[in-house]
Design a protein around this motif. Structure first.
Motif, PDB file in Angstrom:
ATOM      1  N   VAL A 162       0.858  -1.190   0.000  1.00  0.00           N
ATOM      2  CA  VAL A 162       0.000   0.000   0.000  1.00  0.00           C
ATOM      3  C   VAL A 162       0.892   1.238   0.000  1.00  0.00           C
ATOM      4  N   PRO A 163       0.359   2.382  -0.441  1.00  0.00           N
ATOM      5  CA  PRO A 163       1.143   3.622  -0.360  1.00  0.00           C
ATOM      6  C   PRO A 163       1.304   4.041   1.096  1.00  0.00           C
ATOM      7  N   ASN A 164       2.545   4.172   1.560  1.00  0.00           N
ATOM      8  CA  ASN A 164       2.779   4.513   2.950  1.00  0.00           C
ATOM      9  C   ASN A 164       4.217   4.977   3.139  1.00  0.00           C
ATOM     10  N   ALA A 165       4.522   5.465   4.323  1.00  0.00           N
ATOM     11  CA  ALA A 165       5.872   5.907   4.669  1.00  0.00           C
ATOM     12  C   ALA A 165       5.984   5.947   6.182  1.00  0.00           C
ATOM     13  N   PHE A 166       7.200   5.789   6.695  1.00  0.00           N
ATOM     14  CA  PHE A 166       7.406   5.896   8.137  1.00  0.00           C
ATOM     15  C   PHE A 166       8.842   6.305   8.428  1.00  0.00           C
ATOM     16  N   ALA A 167       9.055   6.779   9.640  1.00  0.00           N
ATOM     17  CA  ALA A 167      10.379   7.186  10.092  1.00  0.00           C
ATOM     18  C   ALA A 167      10.724   6.459  11.377  1.00  0.00           C
ATOM     19  N   VAL A 168      11.986   6.112  11.537  1.00  0.00           N
ATOM     20  CA  VAL A 168      12.490   5.525  12.781  1.00  0.00           C
ATOM     21  C   VAL A 168      13.784   6.242  13.147  1.00  0.00           C
ATOM     22  N   GLY A 169      14.176   6.109  14.416  1.00  0.00           N
ATOM     23  CA  GLY A 169      15.435   6.705  14.844  1.00  0.00           C
ATOM     24  C   GLY A 169      15.276   8.085  15.441  1.00  0.00           C
ATOM     25  N   ARG A 170      16.415   8.720  15.660  1.00  0.00           N
ATOM     26  CA  ARG A 170      16.452  10.030  16.312  1.00  0.00           C
ATOM     27  C   ARG A 170      17.116  11.052  15.390  1.00  0.00           C
ATOM     28  N   LYS A 171      17.290  12.265  15.915  1.00  0.00           N
ATOM     29  CA  LYS A 171      17.791  13.363  15.098  1.00  0.00           C
ATOM     30  C   LYS A 171      19.100  13.049  14.382  1.00  0.00           C
ATOM     31  N   GLY A 172      20.048  12.461  15.109  1.00  0.00           N
ATOM     32  CA  GLY A 172      21.357  12.222  14.514  1.00  0.00           C
ATOM     33  C   GLY A 172      21.484  10.906  13.791  1.00  0.00           C
ATOM     34  N   ALA A 173      20.456  10.063  13.882  1.00  0.00           N
ATOM     35  CA  ALA A 173      20.527   8.742  13.254  1.00  0.00           C
ATOM     36  C   ALA A 173      19.133   8.292  12.838  1.00  0.00           C
ATOM     37  N   GLU A 222      -7.297   1.272  -0.185  1.00  0.00           N
ATOM     38  CA  GLU A 222      -8.568   0.548  -0.222  1.00  0.00           C
ATOM     39  C   GLU A 222      -8.457  -0.689  -1.113  1.00  0.00           C
ATOM     40  N   GLY A 223      -8.867  -1.816  -0.564  1.00  0.00           N
ATOM     41  CA  GLY A 223      -8.879  -3.046  -1.340  1.00  0.00           C
ATOM     42  C   GLY A 223      -7.523  -3.692  -1.529  1.00  0.00           C
ATOM     43  N   ARG A 224      -6.493  -3.124  -0.907  1.00  0.00           N
ATOM     44  CA  ARG A 224      -5.152  -3.691  -1.030  1.00  0.00           C
ATOM     45  C   ARG A 224      -4.730  -4.320   0.287  1.00  0.00           C
ATOM     46  N   GLU A 225      -3.940  -5.363   0.195  1.00  0.00           N
ATOM     47  CA  GLU A 225      -3.423  -6.024   1.384  1.00  0.00           C
ATOM     48  C   GLU A 225      -2.074  -5.436   1.757  1.00  0.00           C
ATOM     49  N   SER A 226      -2.004  -4.866   2.945  1.00  0.00           N
ATOM     50  CA  SER A 226      -0.754  -4.264   3.401  1.00  0.00           C
ATOM     51  C   SER A 226       0.222  -5.332   3.883  1.00  0.00           C
ATOM     52  N   LYS A 227       1.492  -5.134   3.569  1.00  0.00           N
ATOM     53  CA  LYS A 227       2.551  -6.023   4.033  1.00  0.00           C
ATOM     54  C   LYS A 227       3.160  -5.523   5.343  1.00  0.00           C
ATOM     55  N   VAL A 228       2.585  -4.454   5.891  1.00  0.00           N
ATOM     56  CA  VAL A 228       3.109  -3.829   7.100  1.00  0.00           C
ATOM     57  C   VAL A 228       2.419  -4.419   8.319  1.00  0.00           C
ATOM     58  N   ASP A 229       3.198  -4.891   9.298  1.00  0.00           N
ATOM     59  CA  ASP A 229       2.589  -5.450  10.500  1.00  0.00           C
ATOM     60  C   ASP A 229       2.117  -4.334  11.432  1.00  0.00           C
ATOM     61  N   ASP A 230       1.424  -4.718  12.508  1.00  0.00           N
ATOM     62  CA  ASP A 230       0.806  -3.736  13.398  1.00  0.00           C
ATOM     63  C   ASP A 230       1.833  -2.830  14.073  1.00  0.00           C
ATOM     64  N   GLN A 231       2.981  -3.386  14.454  1.00  0.00           N
ATOM     65  CA  GLN A 231       4.004  -2.588  15.136  1.00  0.00           C
ATOM     66  C   GLN A 231       4.532  -1.484  14.230  1.00  0.00           C
ATOM     67  N   VAL A 232       4.783  -1.813  12.962  1.00  0.00           N
ATOM     68  CA  VAL A 232       5.295  -0.824  12.015  1.00  0.00           C
ATOM     69  C   VAL A 232       4.193   0.128  11.592  1.00  0.00           C
ATOM     70  N   SER A 233       2.969  -0.375  11.510  1.00  0.00           N
ATOM     71  CA  SER A 233       1.839   0.460  11.114  1.00  0.00           C
ATOM     72  C   SER A 233       1.673   1.657  12.044  1.00  0.00           C
ATOM     73  N   ALA A 234       2.036   1.473  13.318  1.00  0.00           N
ATOM     74  CA  ALA A 234       1.941   2.571  14.277  1.00  0.00           C
ATOM     75  C   ALA A 234       2.881   3.713  13.927  1.00  0.00           C
ATOM     76  N   LEU A 235       3.939   3.421  13.156  1.00  0.00           N
ATOM     77  CA  LEU A 235       4.914   4.432  12.767  1.00  0.00           C
ATOM     78  C   LEU A 235       4.548   5.110  11.457  1.00  0.00           C
ATOM     79  N   CYS A 236       3.657   4.510  10.677  1.00  0.00           N
ATOM     80  CA  CYS A 236       3.380   4.962   9.321  1.00  0.00           C
ATOM     81  C   CYS A 236       2.550   6.240   9.289  1.00  0.00           C
ATOM     82  N   ILE A 237       2.574   6.904   8.147  1.00  0.00           N
ATOM     83  CA  ILE A 237       1.821   8.144   7.987  1.00  0.00           C
ATOM     84  C   ILE A 237       0.333   7.867   7.894  1.00  0.00           C
ATOM     85  N   PHE A 238      -0.015   6.649   7.474  1.00  0.00           N
ATOM     86  CA  PHE A 238      -1.417   6.282   7.334  1.00  0.00           C
ATOM     87  C   PHE A 238      -1.785   5.245   8.382  1.00  0.00           C
ATOM     88  N   GLY A 239      -2.798   5.539   9.193  1.00  0.00           N
ATOM     89  CA  GLY A 239      -3.266   4.603  10.201  1.00  0.00           C
ATOM     90  C   GLY A 239      -4.774   4.633  10.251  1.00  0.00           C
TER      91      GLY A 239
END
Length: 276
Positions: free
Chosen positions: A102-113, A234-251
Motif C-alpha cells: 500500500v502507499p505509505n511511509a514511516f520514520a524511525v530513529g532520532r535526530k542524529g541517526a 482501499e482493497g489492497r493487502e498491506s505487508k506492514v505489521d501492526d508494530q510498524v503500522s503505528a509508525l506509518c503516515i497512514f493509520g
C-alpha cells in the motif's frame, strides 16, 4: 520547533507515566526492600534500550527496506530531504524504499541517526509536491523525537505490566490459575498505561502535519497526498505489521474503540486541519 500544546500534553502524560512507574517501584520496594530498586532502574533502561534498537532493526527488516540510491530517479528526493533537514535543524536521515503493498511511509530513529522509508506504491501515485509533503511529515517526526518518546512510553508500560504480573503471582498460590490471572492483569495494566501514550501519539500526528505544512509552505500538497494514500490503500493487502503500522503516515481510526487505541487521528480531521 516550538509546540506549546505538545509540551503541555507531554508534561501531563509524562507525570502520569512517572506516577505509574513510581507506583511500580514502590510495590517492588515493599516486596523486596531498597536493595532491588537499582536493579529495577537498570533493568528498565536496558529494556527500553533493547526495544529501541531491536524495534528499529525489526521495522526495517519487516518491510524489506533497501537503501534509496542517491542518483538516478531518486536524486531529487535526496536533494529535497537534504534541504528540508537543514531547515529543520536535523541531520539528513538515511533514505530507504520498500514494497509495502500500500502507499505509505514511516520514520524511525532520532535526530542524529534517523531513517525514512517510503513505499514504491506511494512514489507511483503521488505528485512531486505531494511526496515532499509526506517526506516533510516524516522529518518532523524525527525532529520532534516522536519515535524515541513512543518507545519510552511503551517501555514504561511494559515495566508496569511486568510488575503487576509479579504482584499477582506472589500474592497467590503460584498455581496455574494464578499464572493465567497474572497474564491477564499484566496485559490490562499495560493497556491502561498505553492509552495515555497513544493519546499523545495521535496529537503528534497533528504536530507533524503542521510542521510539514510550514516546511513546504502549504498544507494542500500533504492533504492531497493523504487523500490519495487513503484511497490507494482501499482493497489492497498491506505487508506492514501492526508494530510498524503505528509508525506509518497512514493509520486507521474508524469506530470509537479503534479511535481510542489508534496511534493516528482520523484521516479526514488531519486533511481538514491542513486546509484551514
Amino acid at each position: 520547533m516550538r509546540h506549546t500544546g505538545l509540551k503541555l500534553r507531554m508534561a501531563v502524560v509524562g507525570t502520569i507515566l512517572f506516577a505509574f512507574y513510581a507506583a511500580a517501584g514502590l510495590v517492588v520496594y515493599a516486596m523486596y526492600g531498597p536493595g532491588v530498586i537499582p536493579l529495577v532502574v537498570v533493568g528498565s533502561v536496558v529494556l527500553i534500550g533493547f526495544q529501541y534498537k531491536v524495534g528499529k532493526w525489526a521495522a526495517l527488516r519487516s518491510v524489506g527496506a533497501e537503501d534509496m540510491p542517491e542518483h538516478g530517479e531518486y536524486s531529487r528526493i535526496h536533494q529535497e530531504v537534504g534541504s528540508m533537514s537543514r531547515d529543520m535543524g536535523i541531520d539528513k536521515p538515511r533514505l530507504m524504499v520498500a514494497d509495502m503493498g500500500v502507499p505509505n511511509a514511516f520514520a524511525v530513529g532520532r535526530k542524529g541517526a534517523g531513517t525514512v522509508v517510503v513505499s514504491t506504491e506511494l512514489l507511483r501515485i503521488l505528485d512531486r509536491d505531494e511526496v515532499d509533503g509526506v517526506l516533510a511529515h516524516e522529518l518532523a517526526h524525527i525532529a520532534n523525537r516522536d519515535v524515541v518518546m513512543m518507545v519510552l512510553g511503551q517501555g514504561i508500560a511494559s515495566v508496569v505490566g511486568i510488575v503487576a504480573q509479579f504482584v499477582v503471582l506472589l500474592a497467590g498460590d503460584n498455581d496455574l490459575a494464578d499464572f493465567f490471572l497474572a497474564i491477564i492483569v499484566g496485559n490490562v495494566v499495560q493497556f491502561i498505561v498505553m492509552l495515555f501514550v497513544l493519546a499523545i501519539s495521535r496529537y503528534r500526528e497533528y504536530v507533524a502535519d503542521a510542521d510539514a505544512r510550514r516546511a513546504i509552505g502549504s498544507g494542500d500538497p500533504l492533504a492531497r497526498a493523504l487523500e490519495k494514500i487513503s484511497r490507494g490503500a482501499e482493497g489492497r493487502e498491506s505487508k506492514v505489521d501492526d508494530q510498524v503500522s503505528a509508525l506509518c503516515i497512514f493509520g486507521d481510526g474508524g469506530s470509537m474503540l479503534s479511535k481510542l487505541v489508534s496511534t493516528h487521528p482520523p484521516m479526514e480531521k488531519r486533511i481538514e486541519r491542513l486546509r484551514t
